[in-house]
Design a protein around this motif. Structure first.
Motif, PDB file in Angstrom:
ATOM      1  N   GLY A 267       0.823  -1.209   0.000  1.00 40.05           N
ATOM      2  CA  GLY A 267       0.000   0.000   0.000  1.00 40.05           C
ATOM      3  C   GLY A 267       0.854   1.254   0.000  1.00 40.05           C
ATOM      4  O   GLY A 267       0.575   2.215  -0.736  1.00 40.05           O
ATOM      5  N   LYS A 268       1.907   1.266   0.809  1.00 46.75           N
ATOM      6  CA  LYS A 268       2.806   2.421   0.827  1.00 46.75           C
ATOM      7  C   LYS A 268       3.507   2.588  -0.507  1.00 46.75           C
ATOM      8  O   LYS A 268       3.689   3.698  -0.996  1.00 46.75           O
ATOM      9  CB  LYS A 268       3.844   2.274   1.938  1.00 46.75           C
ATOM     10  CG  LYS A 268       3.292   2.484   3.321  1.00 46.75           C
ATOM     11  CD  LYS A 268       4.393   2.379   4.352  1.00 46.75           C
ATOM     12  CE  LYS A 268       3.873   2.602   5.743  1.00 46.75           C
ATOM     13  NZ  LYS A 268       4.946   2.523   6.738  1.00 46.75           N
ATOM     14  N   THR A 269       3.909   1.477  -1.121  1.00 48.69           N
ATOM     15  CA  THR A 269       4.579   1.531  -2.414  1.00 48.69           C
ATOM     16  C   THR A 269       3.631   2.061  -3.486  1.00 48.69           C
ATOM     17  O   THR A 269       4.023   2.870  -4.328  1.00 48.69           O
ATOM     18  CB  THR A 269       5.082   0.130  -2.798  1.00 48.69           C
ATOM     19  OG1 THR A 269       5.908  -0.358  -1.755  1.00 48.69           O
ATOM     20  CG2 THR A 269       5.865   0.149  -4.075  1.00 48.69           C
ATOM     21  N   ARG A 270       2.390   1.618  -3.455  1.00 49.15           N
ATOM     22  CA  ARG A 270       1.399   2.090  -4.416  1.00 49.15           C
ATOM     23  C   ARG A 270       1.185   3.594  -4.286  1.00 49.15           C
ATOM     24  O   ARG A 270       1.133   4.320  -5.288  1.00 49.15           O
ATOM     25  CB  ARG A 270       0.082   1.338  -4.196  1.00 49.15           C
ATOM     26  CG  ARG A 270      -0.962   1.592  -5.237  1.00 49.15           C
ATOM     27  CD  ARG A 270      -2.259   0.794  -4.982  1.00 49.15           C
ATOM     28  NE  ARG A 270      -2.039  -0.568  -4.538  1.00 49.15           N
ATOM     29  CZ  ARG A 270      -2.340  -1.019  -3.318  1.00 49.15           C
ATOM     30  NH1 ARG A 270      -2.876  -0.218  -2.420  1.00 49.15           N
ATOM     31  NH2 ARG A 270      -2.132  -2.275  -2.990  1.00 49.15           N
ATOM     32  N   ASP A 271       1.082   4.079  -3.045  1.00 50.97           N
ATOM     33  CA  ASP A 271       0.886   5.506  -2.817  1.00 50.97           C
ATOM     34  C   ASP A 271       2.097   6.311  -3.279  1.00 50.97           C
ATOM     35  O   ASP A 271       1.954   7.382  -3.880  1.00 50.97           O
ATOM     36  CB  ASP A 271       0.618   5.775  -1.333  1.00 50.97           C
ATOM     37  CG  ASP A 271      -0.701   5.180  -0.869  1.00 50.97           C
ATOM     38  OD1 ASP A 271      -1.550   4.862  -1.733  1.00 50.97           O
ATOM     39  OD2 ASP A 271      -0.870   5.017   0.358  1.00 50.97           O
ATOM     40  N   ALA A 272       3.287   5.808  -3.002  1.00 51.32           N
ATOM     41  CA  ALA A 272       4.499   6.516  -3.420  1.00 51.32           C
ATOM     42  C   ALA A 272       4.587   6.571  -4.943  1.00 51.32           C
ATOM     43  O   ALA A 272       4.985   7.593  -5.516  1.00 51.32           O
ATOM     44  CB  ALA A 272       5.738   5.835  -2.845  1.00 51.32           C
ATOM     45  N   GLY A 273       4.217   5.502  -5.615  1.00 54.87           N
ATOM     46  CA  GLY A 273       4.218   5.491  -7.074  1.00 54.87           C
ATOM     47  C   GLY A 273       3.217   6.482  -7.647  1.00 54.87           C
ATOM     48  O   GLY A 273       3.492   7.159  -8.639  1.00 54.87           O
ATOM     49  N   ALA A 274       2.047   6.574  -7.027  1.00 63.98           N
ATOM     50  CA  ALA A 274       1.039   7.535  -7.493  1.00 63.98           C
ATOM     51  C   ALA A 274       1.541   8.965  -7.314  1.00 63.98           C
ATOM     52  O   ALA A 274       1.351   9.807  -8.207  1.00 63.98           O
ATOM     53  CB  ALA A 274      -0.271   7.328  -6.734  1.00 63.98           C
ATOM     54  N   ARG A 275       2.177   9.248  -6.186  1.00 61.48           N
ATOM     55  CA  ARG A 275       2.737  10.591  -5.971  1.00 61.48           C
ATOM     56  C   ARG A 275       3.806  10.911  -6.998  1.00 61.48           C
ATOM     57  O   ARG A 275       3.860  12.009  -7.537  1.00 61.48           O
ATOM     58  CB  ARG A 275       3.301  10.718  -4.558  1.00 61.48           C
ATOM     59  CG  ARG A 275       2.253  10.828  -3.482  1.00 61.48           C
ATOM     60  CD  ARG A 275       2.859  11.266  -2.157  1.00 61.48           C
ATOM     61  NE  ARG A 275       3.945  10.408  -1.729  1.00 61.48           N
ATOM     62  CZ  ARG A 275       3.808   9.306  -0.982  1.00 61.48           C
ATOM     63  NH1 ARG A 275       2.599   8.944  -0.600  1.00 61.48           N
ATOM     64  NH2 ARG A 275       4.849   8.597  -0.621  1.00 61.48           N
TER      65      ARG A 275
END
Length: 77
Positions: free
Chosen positions: A59-67
């Protein structure tokens, strides 16, 4: 039909415990039932903890990729 969350959690625990015990019992150099049942008690919470940690990390990786993608779209390298 949807199940209440506590019931789903309990069913998942029982199913995971059964899978762990059966895996230990019927692997190539299988063990007796008693050690498989006891080790399954230790493996079940550990497997759930590892799965929860993996989901949190993903989840953290997904959010960082979106940012990062948003920054690249705006042109802010």
């Amino acid at each position: 039909m949807t199940l209440p969350k506590p019931l789903r959690t309990a069913l998942m625990l029982v199913a995971l415990y059964a899978v762990c015990v059966l895996f230990l019992r019927y692997r190539r150099d299988g063990m007796d039932w008693q050690p498989a049942l006891l080790i399954g008690l230790a493996m079940t919470p550990l497997a759930l903890l590892l799965a929860k940690g993996r989901d949190k990390l993903n989840g953290k990786t997904r959010d960082a990729g979106a940012r990062w993608r948003d920054r690249m779209r705006r042109g802010n390298n």
